[in-house]
Design a protein around this motif. Structure first.
Motif, PDB file in Angstrom:
ATOM      1  N   ARG A   1      33.614  35.985  42.787  1.00 49.98           N
ATOM      2  CA  ARG A   1      33.985  37.134  43.500  1.00 49.98           C
ATOM      3  C   ARG A   1      35.326  37.651  42.999  1.00 49.98           C
ATOM      4  O   ARG A   1      36.550  36.919  42.600  1.00 49.98           O
ATOM      5  N   HIS A   2      35.402  39.137  42.682  1.00 55.82           N
ATOM      6  CA  HIS A   2      36.544  39.647  42.151  1.00 55.82           C
ATOM      7  C   HIS A   2      37.479  40.093  43.181  1.00 55.82           C
ATOM      8  O   HIS A   2      37.085  40.969  43.877  1.00 55.82           O
ATOM      9  N   ASP A   3      38.536  39.506  43.021  1.00 57.63           N
ATOM     10  CA  ASP A   3      39.651  39.853  44.044  1.00 57.63           C
ATOM     11  C   ASP A   3      40.302  41.253  43.693  1.00 57.63           C
ATOM     12  O   ASP A   3      41.081  41.247  42.653  1.00 57.63           O
ATOM     13  N   LEU A   4      40.207  42.184  44.493  1.00 60.04           N
ATOM     14  CA  LEU A   4      40.805  43.471  43.988  1.00 60.04           C
ATOM     15  C   LEU A   4      42.512  43.587  44.171  1.00 60.04           C
ATOM     16  O   LEU A   4      43.052  44.324  43.552  1.00 60.04           O
ATOM     17  N   ASP A   5      42.899  42.551  44.998  1.00 58.63           N
ATOM     18  CA  ASP A   5      44.305  42.552  45.146  1.00 58.63           C
ATOM     19  C   ASP A   5      45.006  41.870  44.070  1.00 58.63           C
ATOM     20  O   ASP A   5      46.250  41.568  44.277  1.00 58.63           O
ATOM     21  N   ALA A   6      44.376  40.801  43.470  1.00 53.12           N
ATOM     22  CA  ALA A   6      45.105  39.849  42.514  1.00 53.12           C
ATOM     23  C   ALA A   6      45.659  40.511  41.356  1.00 53.12           C
ATOM     24  O   ALA A   6      45.178  41.706  40.829  1.00 53.12           O
TER      25      ALA A   6
END
Length: 394
Positions: free
Chosen positions: A25-30
């Motif tokens: 899963r790609h964390d948009l906030d990272a």
């Protein structure tokens, strides 16, 4: 006495649990990933950072030395530019890199600056010599005539350095014929024979490497001319050059022969070859490029020596072909005599002779490298398969 039995339940075989697949899963906030430092060619951003740091350092150095501080002249500008360039490179690299990147950038700047200084010194020397002596080089007689009957104020279409070129060639030829077998033989003795006496020879060779040229000239002058009564001639000058070239060739050849893998020697000896055949057919051919480099170093040391030749040869203004008959001129002596002359035309001839000397050294270097180049391996024969050999055998 009564016994009670408990009912048993049938056991069912246990099935192995299967793992579940989790999709990334790609964390948009990272935060964005930190790019890894890669080896090889720097990126466009890194090149822009380096160039920008040195350009900014040049502008700041110009403001400091030419406007704010009383430090006029290009010398202070270059020194200040170098110091500020290292500081700017360290600061700009520390903003995005690690400590090791800062050290690498500073060391790269120091090494590059040193290479540029050496290259600029060499280029400026060559350009200055050619610029001061270009006019005599335009006349063909300068290369083929001698200075017999030519005055210091005669035009450049009279006289030349043909006698000096011939004298240098004869003296270097004799010196190479003497020092090449002695130098390589000494290196073979130190490397292949060994022993306690080899350590003594190596110490003497290393001590003779730093021998002043005037001492070599005085040694040959005292032994060959004063003690034995030999006249001042090209042969005496060649012996003085041999004293200067011998330790250089022996030391460089010793280093080269040590690099030859010992497995080659062991394989040759295991096949039944003697120690002499191993050295002659295995060790020396393997080290041939390095031995040619040793010869180049020796010639470069001897071709420009002036004081030994001045003491043992003397100056002649005419062609001399016999190295044992009287004085013989050479290019270093011609340059030395012309540079000390108060006449401007003699000084220009000296700079022209220095240009010819530079070209001769370059030609010798190119010839030595071509000779030392290993032969190219020929085309290997094609390997035939069994299918292609079958029709021929049938």
């Amino acid at each position: 006495m009564t016994t009670t039995t408990t009912p048993t339940t049938p056991t069912t075989p246990t099935t192995p649990t299967t793992g579940t697949t989790h999709l990334p899963r790609h964390d948009l906030d990272a935060p964005p990933p930190v790019p890894r430092a890669r080896l090889g060619r720097p990126t466009a951003e890194e090149q822009f950072t380096v160039v920008g740091a040195w350009v900014a350092a040049l502008a700041l150095a110009w403001i400091l030395t030419q406007r704010l501080l009383p430090l006029p002249g290009p010398a202070w500008l270059l020194v200040t530019w170098f110091v500020l360039g290292l500081v700017m490179s360290a600061v700009t690299t520390s903003m995005t890199g690690r400590r090791v990147d800062v050290v690498d950038r500073v060391v790269a700047g120091v090494v590059t600056s040193g290479a540029l200084v050496v290259g600029a010194a060499l280029l400026s020397t060559v350009v200055f010599v050619v610029y001061r002596g270009w006019e005599p080089l335009l006349h063909l007689n300068f290369f083929v005539d001698d200075m017999a009957g030519v005055g210091p104020r005669d035009p450049f279409d009279r006289g030349g350095i043909g006698h000096a070129i011939l004298g240098s060639a004869i003296e270097l030829g004799i010196a190479i014929a003497v020092t090449l077998p002695l130098g390589i033989g000494t290196a073979v003795f130190m490397t292949e024979v060994g022993g306690r006496f080899a350590a003594v020879v190596r110490t003497i060779v290393e001590a003779m490497t730093a021998l002043p040229s005037i001492v070599a000239g005085l040694f040959v002058y005292t032994v060959l001319i004063v003690a034995l009564g030999f006249p001042r001639s090209g042969f005496a000058a060649a012996m003085a050059l041999s004293v200067m070239m011998l330790p250089i060739i022996a030391r460089a050849a010793d280093v080269v022969l040590r690099v030859v893998p010992s497995g080659l020697r062991e394989a040759s000896l295991a096949l039944g070859a003697s120690r002499w055949r191993t050295v002659w057919h295995v060790v020396l051919p393997t080290a041939r490029p390095g031995l040619a480099t040793a010869l180049i170093l020796g010639v470069a040391r001897g071709v420009g020596e002036t004081s030994p030749v001045l003491l043992t040869s003397g100056v002649a203004t005419f062609f001399v072909t016999n190295p044992t008959d009287g004085v013989m001129n050479s290019l270093p002596l011609y340059i030395f005599k012309g540079a000390r002359s108060p006449e401007p035309m003699d000084i220009e001839r000296a700079f022209a002779a220095a240009t010819v000397l530079l070209v001769l050294v370059l030609v010798l270097f190119v010839i030595a490298r071509l000779v030392a180049r290993p032969p190219r391996a020929g085309a290997r024969p094609r390997r035939t398969t069994r299918a292609s050999r079958a029709p021929k055998e049938s």
